[in-house]
Write an enzyme that holds these catalytic residues in place. Structure first.
Site: not given
Ligand code: UT7
Length: 343
Positions: A127, A270, A300
């Site tokens: 990125c 970004h 993104n």
């Molecule tokens: O350009 C650089 C590239 N990457 C980034 O910048 C990513 C940076 N990180 C993020 O933006 C966030 O970490 C995410 C948006 C990817 C995820 O958000 P989060 O608040 O960190 O969620 P998490 O991964 O901790 O997941 C929380 C819950 C989980 O369920 P449980 O275990 O709490 O029951 C996941 O399984 O959300 C669940 N989950 C979803 N639910 C609905 C994960 N993906 C999804 C989804 N829809 N798409």
């Protein structure tokens, strides 16, 4: 294709101006409701966690690719600059998703645009690719006989997303796009790069990567073949890294330039996650009108997100001659970089 002349160029020893910008997105626009239909997710979850409502996803059946987005963005930038491709001396393209391992996207552009046999290469800083590319092009233009350069950030990252429950946390995050700008040597010494920073830490590779062979898995519990050619992301770790890195990068760049946050007219960052961006903006009390967010519409777009905003804000008349613009990015690698310009 005519060869690049061996003489006649002058080494720019003065300023470097951004004389044109361009961008391109695929035709297909995918909403959160469209994603709800193919994986276990919801509009509410996506908007709350990321700020994203729609994204553009390339359609390989209709011929869209990293190269076509690069060509379209480049043509727009050349038109805006009022020059033709045969006037270019250099092409640098930040991408991590070329259509083929070789030749590079930049190399293919010399043919699709009708450039001479100029130096043209890709660099992969994920990125951070466009920001690395701007700093690299500037360095080459100030030390070698290149007066006019095309710099791009282009990615079709959804090639590596699976739109199913297998990959729901990254599939909802990403979109495809291309952005470009034309740099030109100028006698106006006020224009050009004021300060820059570039960083890499391979120790963080396991947080965000794309395994393309069974040997490229970086996490011990990740050996499922279904994950080949699919983004592996520990979103939480990347999130923590980004929230601490963005403010450090802003401070480091301001210190190098001897400036304070209020001296910057535009922060072009970004677009990774609306929450990450809001945290950085609030930390420095930067007014919303100086700190652009378009992730709601595009998601993104990896290396394209910074030049896409540059193009949109330039065409809207907000980025004006004489303004100070700070480009900031972070991504897989981990990588992070800044580039502060007076335009
Ligand atoms: O350009 C650089 C590239 N990457 C980034 O910048 C990513 C940076 N990180 C993020 O933006 C966030 O970490 C995410 C948006 C990817 C995820 O958000 P989060 O608040 O960190 O969620 P998490 O991964 O901790 O997941 C929380 C819950 C989980 O369920 P449980 O275990 O709490 O029951 C996941 O399984 O959300 C669940 N989950 C979803 N639910 C609905 C994960 N993906 C999804 C989804 N829809 N798409």
């Amino acid at each position: 294709m005519s060869p690049a002349p061996t003489g006649g160029h002058t080494t720019p020893r003065s300023g470097i101006a951004i004389i044109g910008t361009g961008s391109a997105v695929p035709k297909r626009r995918v909403t959160n409701a469209d994603l709800e239909a193919c994986m276990d997710t919801s509009d509410e979850w996506i908007v709350q966690r990321t700020g994203i409502r729609t994204r553009h996803i390339h359609d390989p059946q209709s011929g869209e690719s990293t190269e076509t987005l690069a060509t379209d963005a480049a043509r727009n930038a050349l038109d805006a600059a009022g020059i033709t491709a045969d006037q270019l001396d250099l092409i640098v393209c930040g991408t991590m998703t070329p259509d083929m391992p070789t030749p590079s996207v930049a190399n293919l552009l010399t043919a699709s645009l009708g450039a001479r046999t100029i130096p043209a290469f890709d660099l992969n800083a994920a990125c951070s690719g466009f920001v690395y590319a701007m700093n690299t092009a500037h360095a080459l233009m100030t030390t070698a006989p290149y007066s006019t350069a095309l710099v791009l950030g282009v990615d079709c990252v959804t090639k590596f997303c699976k739109f199913s429950n297998l990959d729901r946390s990254s599939a909802v995050l990403f979109g495809d796009a291309g952005g470009a700008c034309v740099l030109s040597a100028t006698n106006d010494t006020s224009k050009g790069l004021i300060a820059q920073a570039m960083h890499s830490d391979g120790g963080g590779a396991k947080h965000l990567y794309i395994p393309t062979t069974t040997h490229s898995f970086l996490n011990p519990d990740d050996t499922d073949d279904g994950k080949l050619n699919t983004i592996v992301m520990n979103g939480r770790n990347v999130f923590k890294f980004a929230v601490s890195t963005f403010p450090e990068l802003i401070s480091q760049t301001l210190d190098k330039a001897g400036l304070v946050p209020e001296d910057i007219d535009h922060y072009i960052c970004h677009q990774s996650n609306a929450r990450i961006l809001a945290a950085a903006r609030e930390r420095f009390s930067i007014p919303e009108e100086k700190f652009y967010i378009n992730i709601e519409r595009y998601g993104n777009t990896v290396g394209a997100s910074v030049p896409l905003i540059l193009d949109q804000q330039t065409r809207a008349g907000r980025v004006k001659p004489g303004d100070r613009v700070m480009f900031l990015a972070f991504g897989a690698g981990l990588t992070w970089a800044s580039s502060l310009w007076q335009v």
